[in-house]
Design a protein around this motif. Structure first.
Motif, PDB file in Angstrom:
ATOM      1  N   PRO A 125       0.914  -1.318  -0.044  1.00 57.65           N
ATOM      2  CA  PRO A 125      -0.068  -0.056  -0.014  1.00 57.65           C
ATOM      3  C   PRO A 125       1.010   1.107  -0.081  1.00 57.65           C
ATOM      4  N   LEU A 126       0.313   2.346  -0.614  1.00 59.14           N
ATOM      5  CA  LEU A 126       1.019   3.704  -0.632  1.00 59.14           C
ATOM      6  C   LEU A 126       0.254   4.494   0.168  1.00 59.14           C
ATOM      7  N   GLN A 127       1.144   5.171   1.303  1.00 57.09           N
ATOM      8  CA  GLN A 127       0.280   6.107   2.409  1.00 57.09           C
ATOM      9  C   GLN A 127       0.155   7.282   1.626  1.00 57.09           C
ATOM     10  N   LEU A 128      -1.126   7.771   1.793  1.00 54.02           N
ATOM     11  CA  LEU A 128      -1.467   8.902   1.407  1.00 54.02           C
ATOM     12  C   LEU A 128      -1.580  10.227   2.385  1.00 54.02           C
ATOM     13  N   GLY A 129      -1.678   9.723   3.562  1.00 59.16           N
ATOM     14  CA  GLY A 129      -2.034  10.647   4.648  1.00 59.16           C
ATOM     15  C   GLY A 129      -3.311   9.967   5.687  1.00 59.16           C
ATOM     16  N   ASP A 130      -3.707  10.953   6.410  1.00 59.11           N
ATOM     17  CA  ASP A 130      -4.599  10.575   7.333  1.00 59.11           C
ATOM     18  C   ASP A 130      -5.829  11.660   7.378  1.00 59.11           C
ATOM     19  N   LEU A 131      -6.994  11.046   7.705  1.00 58.65           N
ATOM     20  CA  LEU A 131      -7.808  12.190   7.897  1.00 58.65           C
ATOM     21  C   LEU A 131      -8.693  11.654   9.251  1.00 58.65           C
ATOM     22  N   PRO A 132      -9.246  12.828   9.913  1.00 54.67           N
ATOM     23  CA  PRO A 132     -10.199  12.773  11.222  1.00 54.67           C
ATOM     24  C   PRO A 132     -11.712  12.409  10.465  1.00 54.67           C
ATOM     25  N   VAL A 133     -12.298  11.948  11.351  1.00 55.96           N
ATOM     26  CA  VAL A 133     -13.796  11.746  11.066  1.00 55.96           C
ATOM     27  C   VAL A 133     -14.707  13.132  11.449  1.00 55.96           C
ATOM     28  N   ASP A 134     -15.058  13.713  10.253  1.00 56.79           N
ATOM     29  CA  ASP A 134     -15.772  14.852  10.674  1.00 56.79           C
ATOM     30  C   ASP A 134     -17.106  14.607  11.226  1.00 56.79           C
ATOM     31  N   ARG A 135     -17.303  15.457  12.510  1.00 63.32           N
ATOM     32  CA  ARG A 135     -18.697  14.893  13.099  1.00 63.32           C
ATOM     33  C   ARG A 135     -19.905  15.391  12.330  1.00 63.32           C
ATOM     34  N   CYS A 136     -19.576  16.498  11.286  1.00 60.89           N
ATOM     35  CA  CYS A 136     -20.561  16.474  10.351  1.00 60.89           C
ATOM     36  C   CYS A 136     -20.863  15.817   9.306  1.00 60.89           C
ATOM     37  N   GLY A 137     -19.953  14.813   8.932  1.00 59.58           N
ATOM     38  CA  GLY A 137     -19.965  14.017   7.820  1.00 59.58           C
ATOM     39  C   GLY A 137     -18.670  14.144   6.944  1.00 59.58           C
ATOM     40  N   MET A 138     -18.652  13.082   6.081  1.00 59.00           N
ATOM     41  CA  MET A 138     -17.469  13.327   5.022  1.00 59.00           C
ATOM     42  C   MET A 138     -18.340  13.225   3.583  1.00 59.00           C
ATOM     43  N   VAL A 139     -17.493  13.873   2.453  1.00 63.15           N
ATOM     44  CA  VAL A 139     -18.041  13.755   1.147  1.00 63.15           C
ATOM     45  C   VAL A 139     -17.169  13.268   0.244  1.00 63.15           C
TER      46      VAL A 139
END
Length: 307
Positions: A125-139
């Motif tokens: 796998p190629l690592q792209l970074g990381d994201l938090p889970v937005d409490r308002c949702g994701m798009v």
């Protein structure tokens, strides 16, 4: 136009691998981003689509706030990757049980990008970074289409709005003014109100309800006016989906919105980036095709919670 997602769960909610439909990315760049910040990108620099294209050309990557800065809490974040422009891109989720109520929640989000795998021969796998889970949702959607996404405080895309009310005097309001029950959960629970009203009419009704309550029984009623922004439309499309997933059309593209149960979010993702609650996004190989994968590990209580 809101497009429904097939209902793929049985009553016991036992499935762990779920088809969420397919998004489209005619610009050739796909973005997974925090919903409450999608329309904020122009305020921190270049448009989202420009930054996403640059990242995609370089193999994909993490976008955040002002360019050249470190990721920080309380600003926009997204993952951008290249994707096939001329075909639907299937989206699947794997689920795990929520520590809040035991219901299935998204543990892995995976998107087929329609492009051949060009990474290492062993498929590392190629690592792209990381994201938090937005409490308002994701798009999840086409980068260029998301440049026009109307967010939390945006204008109605069709001149319409929804009015809902709930609280101590809900029954009194219903007796005097009516309003249908609007299920926003599989249980059928939800506030009362009216959907798809002209915006001016919605504002007038809300004012009427608030005035009647204030001049009559007093405080004890909550009233909400939700203009038909893209943000509200994807939330509404996911009201009755087990994973709060809803597909809408934005800029002629199919875009997926993902909501999060507030109770589940407060246990699994609380604090978001400020508290290190971020999750890895990777490019991986599946049958010689590239996929975008976002992995949210199962919840594990910390030492204080176990004691």
């Amino acid at each position: 136009m809101i497009t429904s997602i097939p209902h793929l769960f049985n009553e016991q909610m036992t499935e762990t691998d779920v088809d969420l439909g397919a998004v489209t990315a005619p610009s050739g760049v796909l973005v997974l981003g925090m919903a409450s910040w999608i329309d904020y990108w122009p305020q921190v620099g270049r448009p989202l689509s420009e930054r996403a294209r640059k990242a995609a050309v370089s193999g994909g990557g993490h976008l955040h706030g002002s360019e050249g800065s470190e990721p920080r809490a309380g600003t926009c974040e997204a993952i951008a990757v290249g994707a096939a422009a001329g075909r639907p891109l299937p989206v699947r989720a794997q689920t795990s049980a929520s520590p809040f109520d035991g219901e299935p929640t998204i543990a892995v989000l995976e998107v087929g990008l329609g492009l051949p795998w060009t990474g290492s021969e062993d498929g590392e796998p190629l690592q792209l970074g990381d994201l938090p889970v937005d409490r308002c949702g994701m798009v999840l959607g086409d980068a260029r289409a998301l440049d026009g996404f109307t967010g939390l405080d945006g204008q109605s895309t069709d001149g319409l709005a929804d009015v809902t009310y709930w609280g101590k005097y809900e029954d009194d309001i219903h007796e005097h003014f009516g309003g249908d029950r609007i299920p926003q959960h599989l249980s059928g629970y939800g506030p009362r109100g009216w959907l798809d009203l002209p915006l001016a009419e919605a504002e007038a009704i809300a004012e009427q309800l608030e005035t009647w309550t204030r001049e009559g029984p007093g405080n004890g009623l909550m009233v909400a006016i939700d203009a038909h922004t893209d943000f509200h439309r994807f939330n509404r499309a996911g009201w009755n989906h087990p994973l709060l997933a809803g597909m809408i059309e934005v800029g002629g593209c199919s875009v997926l919105g993902l909501g999060w149960d507030p109770g589940d979010h407060s246990i699994r993702h609380r604090g978001e980036r400020a508290y290190g609650q971020v999750y890895p996004a990777t490019l991986e190989a599946r049958a010689d095709e590239a996929v975008l994968r976002w992995t949210i590990p199962p919840y594990a209580p910390d030492v204080d919670e176990r004691s």
